[in-house]
Motif scaffolding. Structure first.
Motif, PDB file in Angstrom:
ATOM      1  N   GLN A   6     107.869  46.587  27.109  1.00 43.02           N
ATOM      2  CA  GLN A   6     106.710  46.340  26.261  1.00 43.02           C
ATOM      3  C   GLN A   6     105.932  47.607  25.925  1.00 43.02           C
ATOM      4  N   PHE A   7     106.272  48.718  26.581  1.00 41.92           N
ATOM      5  CA  PHE A   7     105.540  49.948  26.330  1.00 41.92           C
ATOM      6  C   PHE A   7     106.414  50.988  25.629  1.00 41.92           C
ATOM      7  N   TRP A  22     108.110  39.277  24.643  1.00 41.27           N
ATOM      8  CA  TRP A  22     108.088  40.564  25.330  1.00 41.27           C
ATOM      9  C   TRP A  22     108.050  41.741  24.371  1.00 41.27           C
ATOM     10  N   ASP A  55     106.651  44.725  22.138  1.00 40.54           N
ATOM     11  CA  ASP A  55     105.487  45.613  22.214  1.00 40.54           C
ATOM     12  C   ASP A  55     104.594  45.425  20.995  1.00 40.54           C
ATOM     13  N   ASP A  56     103.386  45.953  21.077  1.00 38.92           N
ATOM     14  CA  ASP A  56     102.399  45.773  20.003  1.00 38.92           C
ATOM     15  C   ASP A  56     102.898  46.275  18.654  1.00 38.92           C
ATOM     16  N   SER A  73     100.155  35.777  25.448  1.00 38.59           N
ATOM     17  CA  SER A  73      99.749  37.082  24.931  1.00 38.59           C
ATOM     18  C   SER A  73      99.036  36.933  23.589  1.00 38.59           C
ATOM     19  N   THR A 118     106.191  56.156  28.990  1.00 37.20           N
ATOM     20  CA  THR A 118     105.817  54.742  28.877  1.00 37.20           C
ATOM     21  C   THR A 118     106.857  53.839  29.536  1.00 37.20           C
ATOM     22  N   ALA A 135     106.014  51.416  32.896  1.00 37.06           N
ATOM     23  CA  ALA A 135     106.211  49.965  32.931  1.00 37.06           C
ATOM     24  C   ALA A 135     106.707  49.507  34.299  1.00 37.06           C
ATOM     25  N   ALA A 149      98.898  51.335  20.484  1.00 40.40           N
ATOM     26  CA  ALA A 149      98.878  50.031  21.147  1.00 40.40           C
ATOM     27  C   ALA A 149      97.786  50.012  22.211  1.00 40.40           C
ATOM     28  N   SER A 154      95.841  47.765  23.419  1.00 37.14           N
ATOM     29  CA  SER A 154      95.857  46.658  24.379  1.00 37.14           C
ATOM     30  C   SER A 154      96.797  46.956  25.536  1.00 37.14           C
ATOM     31  N   SER A 155      97.975  47.492  25.229  1.00 36.62           N
ATOM     32  CA  SER A 155      98.908  47.892  26.286  1.00 36.62           C
ATOM     33  C   SER A 155      98.343  49.060  27.082  1.00 36.62           C
ATOM     34  N   GLU A 182      95.951  47.920  29.776  1.00 39.34           N
ATOM     35  CA  GLU A 182      96.611  47.379  30.964  1.00 39.34           C
ATOM     36  C   GLU A 182      97.052  48.495  31.896  1.00 39.34           C
TER      37      GLU A 182
END
Length: 657
Positions: A83-84, A146, A148-149, A179, A372, A376, A404, A406-407, A410
């Motif tokens: 996701q990253f 799953w 990514d943004d 999500s 990234t 993860a 991204a 939002s990611s 996290e």
């Protein structure tokens, strides 16, 4: 990367795959969409279902049908540890296969640079448009939950822009996905006319057919009753049946399959663990190690993690493949379904799982993998006080902050959780997390983070860093409070010159928003002096932008424009993305509008809206939208909406900078 999964891998020596059972209506529907596609009409089909419901199997069958009909197919998919990696799933799908659509090196270079992603999306759109003119396209994306943004943004954007072309988007997503980014994407697809196919439990007829496929004979009532314990979930059903067959708990007599042992596994996880116990120790070791890393893994990475020669893994890997727990795609091993991976991972002690993931992160970094990707693996794995993990998480958050947020939030939150209360770097991480929360459109959470810090618990430099973050966040609500925070931070003893310059520049900015331009003029002078002493061009850029505001208030238009241009040049020299340098960058559009150059002002504002929307920068996008509204209002009133001081006050309400 091929994400092809088979919930029902064949046992036949010729590799013949059993037919899809119980999904005839869904396949007929997709077939009808292929008919329309062949006539030049594209669209979107979203397959939704619970884990193990057969989404990937349905996509695979649809892909086979599409190829048989002469359609051009690209297939990609995501995994929970990807996701990253921005745009990874989509690029993997479009860059692989017998006829890749793009030049791999060129697109990967564009995808790695956040400032180039606008051109990357444009390149994707252009190539897909051109390809669709020659042959209708089917783009398959599995496991949307799953993505990514950036890939979610690409899915929303490209499906809308290419809606008039012969392109069918066939995507699959887990039902109940929470999500926000995924929900927003699905809502946008629905608004664009997407067709939803919801996969429910299999009917009894399909259960009986699958039982016959696996066992080689139709079931008797007792066998069918045992199969019903899978509750119509295809993956669970096949695992139960194979477990029974392999354990010789089923016999075939008179062409009927009968169960001989009523001790059937109650849960899928129990079934998988039982099968793990039947494998050799080296094979279990490989499966457990792979499960801790993610759904996909290479043999050489396994060898390095286990500290064994690659040749010693040949037999264990073959046994894992023969057990149907793993499948091989290209040069990678992957779990046949993520539920299998989760069940195997659950057999590991938590401490071992965490250690494996941390070790894998270091190995990946040593191999030159993106930070990234390594970060993860550290989420939920690294322990408190692990400074190396904190460094990686912060670096990954910084890399994702522009594309991204939002990611990035996290990752930054995880870094903060791992950092001790008294660690010298904790205030800096708090400040970073606050700014990321603000960028992601969560200013209240940013303020709450700062409010949780006990008064007087930090050293002056640390407190100044936090106050810098508070000044930025508070500026969205209360400019007086923001100026107060910046002033208090700058007044602290022993604050580094660069940090003090940034605080003073931000104080000048907030005072200009308040409307006290005499105080602002003095604040600009202090900020410029501090920036010169610290040789901090970022602080200088902000101070010069505010100086432009002061000169505008004094009706010195020429000097105001000169300062605005100089501020933009300084910001570009520092490396600020223009659309994200807010609120300072908003001033140029405001100034153009005030001078009656509404076309230029509107172009500036609309570019800011587009860029921030594309990068998921909620806070900055809101400011650009307000700025654009101000420009449109001024254009509609011929510039009469506000003049002189009234104009400046209106500018403050729109957050001009």
């Amino acid at each position: 990367m091929d994400r092809f999964q088979q919930p029902f891998p064949t046992d036949e020596p010729g590799g013949v795959q059993p037919p899809v059972r119980g999904r005839e209506e869904e396949l007929d529907f997709i077939g009808a969409r292929f008919d329309e596609l062949a006539q030049g009409r594209g669209g979107i089909v979203c397959v939704e279902g619970a884990p193990g419901s057969g989404k990937s199997r349905l996509l695979s069958e649809a892909q086979t049908v599409a190829v048989r009909r002469g359609l051009r197919v690209f297939r990609g998919g995501a995994d929970p540890d990807g996701q990253f990696v921005p745009l990874g799933p989509l690029l993997d799908g479009l860059l692989t296969g017998p006829e890749p659509l793009f030049d791999m090196d060129k697109l990967r270079d564009l995808g790695a640079a956040p400032e180039q992603r606008f051109w990357l999306l444009q390149e994707l759109q252009d190539r897909l448009e051109q390809a669709a003119l020659n042959t209708p396209l089917v783009i398959v994306l599995d496991d949307v939950q799953w993505l990514d943004d950036v890939t979610l943004l690409a899915l929303r954007t490209l499906s809308a822009r290419l809606s008039s072309h012969a392109i069918l988007w066939l995507v699959a997503v887990r039902s109940g996905t929470r999500s926000p980014g995924v929900r927003t994407t699905l809502d946008r697809l629905d608004q664009a006319g997407a067709h939803r196919l919801r996969l429910g439990p299999l009917a009894d007829t399909a259960v009986a057919q699958i039982t016959e496929d696996v066992l080689g004979a139709p079931p008797d009532p007792a066998m069918l009753s045992a199969a019903r314990r899978a509750e119509g979930v295809p993956l669970l059903l096949v695992e139960l049946l194979r477990g029974l067959r392999d354990e010789r708990s089923v016999i075939v007599e008179h062409d009927v399959a009968r169960v001989t042992d009523g001790r059937l596994p109650d849960r899928f996880q129990t079934s998988v663990r039982q099968r793990l116990d039947q494998l050799s120790e080296p094979t279990r070791e490989i499966l457990q190690t792979a499960s801790a890393i993610g759904r996909m893994v290479t043999v050489d990475l396994l060898a390095e993690l286990l500290d064994k020669p690659t040749a010693t893994l040949i037999a264990p890997v073959e046994e894992a493949l023969d057990s149907h727990l793993l499948v091989e795609r290209n040069d990678r091993l992957l779990f046949r379904h993520d539920l299998i991976r989760e069940a195997v991972e659950g057999s590991l002690p938590v401490s071992v799982r965490r250690a494996l993931r941390c070790h894998a992160a270091e190995v990946l970094l040593a191999r030159g993998a993106p930070v990234t990707e390594a970060a993860a693996l550290l989420l939920g794995s690294a322990g408190p006080g692990n400074r190396r993990a904190v460094e990686l998480l912060r670096a990954a958050a910084a890399e994702l902050s522009t594309s991204a947020p939002s990611s990035a939030v996290e990752l930054s939150r995880q870094a903060l959780e791992l950092t001790a209360e008294q660690a010298p770097e904790r205030p800096a991480i708090i400040a970073e997390t606050m700014l990321l929360l603000w960028q992601a459109g969560l200013p209240a959470q940013a303020q709450g983070l700062a409010a949780a810090i006990p008064p007087g618990s930090m050293e002056p430099e640390a407190e100044a860093q936090v106050r810098l973050g508070l000044a930025r966040v508070s500026g969205q609500y209360d400019f007086t409070e923001a100026a107060r925070q910046a002033e208090a931070g700058a007044a602290l003893p022993s604050v580094p010159a660069s940090l003090r310059a940034q605080l003073l520049a931000l104080r000048a900015l907030d005072l200009s928003m308040v409307g006290d331009f005499e105080a602002t003029a003095h604040a600009v002078s202090d900020a410029l002096q501090a920036a010169a002493e610290a040789q901090d061009k970022a602080a200088e850029a902000t101070a010069v932008a505010v100086d432009s505001v002061v000169r505008f208030y004094r009706m010195d238009w020429s000097a105001s424009f000169e300062c605005a241009d100089r501020a933009s040049a300084l910001a570009a020299e520092v490396g600020f993305a223009h659309s994200l340098w807010v609120p300072e960058a908003l001033w140029t559009a405001f100034l153009l509008s005030a001078a009656g150059r509404s076309v230029e002002a509107l172009a500036e504002s609309e570019a800011g809206v587009r860029e921030t929307q594309r990068q998921g920068q909620a806070a900055a996008m809101g400011l650009w939208i307000m700025n654009r509204s101000r420009v449109l209002l001024d254009g509609a009133t011929g510039g009469r909406a506000c003049r002189g001081r009234g104009r400046v006050r209106a500018g403050r309400r729109t957050g001009h900078g």
